[in-house]
Every structure is written in structure tokens, then in C-alpha cells.
Design an enzyme around this catalytic site. Structure first.
Site, PDB file in Angstrom:
ATOM      1  N   GLU A 242      50.597  15.096  38.574  1.00 41.39           N
ATOM      2  CA  GLU A 242      52.027  14.995  38.881  1.00 41.39           C
ATOM      3  C   GLU A 242      52.380  15.773  40.154  1.00 41.39           C
ATOM      4  O   GLU A 242      52.777  16.941  40.080  1.00 41.39           O
ATOM      5  CB  GLU A 242      52.879  15.503  37.711  1.00 41.39           C
ATOM      6  CG  GLU A 242      54.374  15.345  37.961  1.00 41.39           C
ATOM      7  CD  GLU A 242      55.239  15.923  36.844  1.00 41.39           C
ATOM      8  OE1 GLU A 242      56.476  15.809  36.954  1.00 41.39           O
ATOM      9  OE2 GLU A 242      54.687  16.492  35.888  1.00 41.39           O
TER      10      GLU A 242
ATOM     11  N   LYS B 157      51.782  10.677  37.712  1.00 40.83           N
ATOM     12  CA  LYS B 157      53.205  10.805  37.385  1.00 40.83           C
ATOM     13  C   LYS B 157      53.935  11.138  38.684  1.00 40.83           C
ATOM     14  O   LYS B 157      53.749  12.218  39.263  1.00 40.83           O
ATOM     15  CB  LYS B 157      53.434  11.894  36.332  1.00 40.83           C
ATOM     16  CG  LYS B 157      54.905  12.026  35.910  1.00 40.83           C
ATOM     17  CD  LYS B 157      55.068  12.893  34.668  1.00 40.83           C
ATOM     18  CE  LYS B 157      56.540  13.032  34.298  1.00 40.83           C
ATOM     19  NZ  LYS B 157      56.750  13.753  33.025  1.00 40.83           N
TER      20      LYS B 157
END
Length: 295
Positions: free
Chosen positions: A176, A213
């Protein structure tokens, strides 16, 4: 790696619920839920309250696998129980929802336009715990605030270095590298980030898989190349501070990208709501996020 869980993550329609607020973000999450900081005095009391909130959400009848395919947990949640079962066992055995574990230890200070992750001192022990608790994958977050090529390169390098260790433990890492939605040069950061990620994906061994992500991009479908990459199980979107409606509207413009929302999922839930009210609000949020994840 659990092949049944892998099949769900690769192929099933739905989204991932982010239930991984840590010590730093829990007070804000509790305040949004209607629990003021004056209602707890210690970190233990705070974690007990946040676990009560998470338990209320996860055990609710609206929280089910026809629309939610995964849930990201904080380590204290993994170590706790829901209805007498370890949380990960409850998720997988009772709900058939794939459990993930947040493993990063927060953000370092801003340098070169980015915030790298603090060194992960307890990663080895967390990975062992995750293996014992039937966890499918992990999540770790960095933040990009400026389109600084050197800083963004360091973010991606650090993420993939830790990802190698996580994949070696038989887990699938969610990488992420969040681009701040308030960044003045967000689109430029996204362009640099995509190219850096592609460089690392090319060099991944055949038996290595990752998830990504990412912030909702300025240009719809900008991450399609990553979504289609054979080493990427799924690309999921973070809400990044957007309110629920804007988060679902933006997601709907990005085909084959699914949600991994926290704030946009939980924002209208309140501690004083009756169970009927709570279920209705949660069901509405889940349905909106699910529909946006189908495009």
C-alpha cells in the site's frame, strides 16, 4: 498459501473491509463511532472499546461473504476473540471471509516527499502468528505526498523488500503506497509510482504473488496495467479520506478495481444505534461499496 482463499481473492466479486485501525488511528475511529477519549484512560481500555466496535460490525448479519471477501485486522484484533472464537477463525470458519493482518509499525517522518514505513521490528513474530491463525496475507502502508522520483522509488523498494520476506513465509502481501489525495501533483506521483511498481513486478519469481492497495487515481482505469499483471492477485482501492459517496463514485469509474475501505465503510455507524438501525446503516454502506466494486 491457502488455495481456497487465493481463489476467492482472485476471482470472487466483492470488496475487502479494512478493520485495522492501530493505536494511533483508533481514537479517531472511536470518536467517529461516538466514543469520546474521555471514556477510556488506558491503551488497554481503548483497544477493548475498538474491539467491541469491530465485533459488532463483523458479527452483524449484514457482514457476509456474498459482498465482503476479505477483512484486514490489527494485531490486537487477531489475538482477540469474537463469540468465543479467535477472530481469524470466526472470519474464515463462520463467515468464510479471508483474513489479512496489518504488519507495519507506522510511518517515518516526511523526507523527499514521502513517508516510508518505520523499520518492522516484530515482523518475524507477526508472520509466525499469522501462519498459525490461518491468515492469508498482510498489509503495510507508506504515504507519498509529492511527486519526488527519488522518494517514490524508495517507497516501492522498501515495500517490495518487506514483501519478499512475507511471500517467503507463504503469505500474500498487500503493498500500500498511498498517494495523498490532497497532493498538488497527485497525477504525476501516480505515474511515477506505476512505473516503479512495474519494474519490481517484472523481477518477481514465478511463485510470488502480491496485491496492491492504491489511492483512487485521477485518471480512471489508470492502473489497468497493474490489474492485468499475472503477478498481481488483485488491485484494491483505499478511500484515503474521501467521504463514502465520493469514494464509491470514484471507484465505479475504475473497472476491475475493488474497494478496501475503512472510513467509507464505518462512517455512519454510531454506538448508540439500536441493532436494527446499526444493521440498516451497515447494510447500506456495504451495498454501495459492493456495487462500486463490480464495475
Amino acid at each position: 498459501m491457502n488455495q481456497q482463499q487465493l481463489d476467492i481473492m482472485k476471482n470472487k466479486s466483492g470488496f475487502i473491509a479494512a478493520m485495522d485501525q492501530s493505536g494511533g488511528s483508533s481514537p479517531k475511529a472511536l470518536a467517529g463511532y461516538g466514543v469520546a477519549e474521555t471514556e477510556y484512560n488506558t491503551e488497554e481500555e481503548m483497544f477493548n472499546l475498538i474491539h467491541q466496535m469491530r465485533t459488532r460490525v463483523i458479527t452483524n448479519s449484514a457482514f457476509k461473504p456474498d459482498k465482503i471477501i476479505g477483512a484486514i485486522l490489527f494485531k490486537e484484533t487477531m489475538r482477540s476473540k469474537m463469540e468465543g472464537l479467535p477472530t481469524t477463525e470466526y472470519l474464515w470458519q463462520k463467515k468464510h471471509i479471508v483474513p489479512f493482518l496489518k504488519v507495519d509499525e507506522g510511518l517515518a517522518e516526511l523526507q523527499e516527499g514521502v513517508q516510508l514505513m518505520k523499520p518492522m521490528q516484530e515482523l518475524d513474530s507477526l508472520l509466525k502468528e499469522a501462519q498459525k491463525n490461518n491468515v492469508f496475507g498482510t498489509k503495510m502502508r507508506s504515504v507519498i505526498k509529492e511527486a519526488n522520483p527519488i522518494g517514490i522509488k524508495k517507497v516501492v523498494e522498501q515495500q517490495f523488500d518487506y514483501a519478499e520476506k512475507i511471500m517467503a513465509a507463504g503469505l500474500v502481501p498487500i503493498i500500500e503506497p498511498e498517494v495523498d489525495i490532497h497532493s498538488q501533483d497527485k497525477a504525476e506521483s501516480e505515474a511515477i509510482l506505476k512505473q516503479e511498481i512495474l519494474k519490481y513486478l517484472v523481477n518477481l519469481a514465478d511463485n510470488r504473488l502480491v496485491m496492491l492497495k492504491l489511492s483512487l487515481p485521477d485518471q480512471p482505469d489508470f492502473y489497468q496495467e497493474l490489474i492485468d499483471h499475472p503477478k498481481v492477485v488483485r488491485v484494491v482501492a483505499l478511500s484515503g479520506g474521501y467521504e463514502q459517496q465520493e469514494a464509491v463514485d470514484l471507484l465505479a469509474k475504475n473497472h476491475a478495481m475493488i474497494a478496501s475501505y475503512s472510513r467509507a465503510l464505518l462512517q455512519d455507524l454510531q454506538v448508540e444505534q439500536s441493532e436494527a438501525e446499526f444493521t440498516s446503516v451497515l447494510e447500506s454502506a456495504i451495498d454501495k461499496i459492493y456495487q462500486a466494486s463490480l464495475t
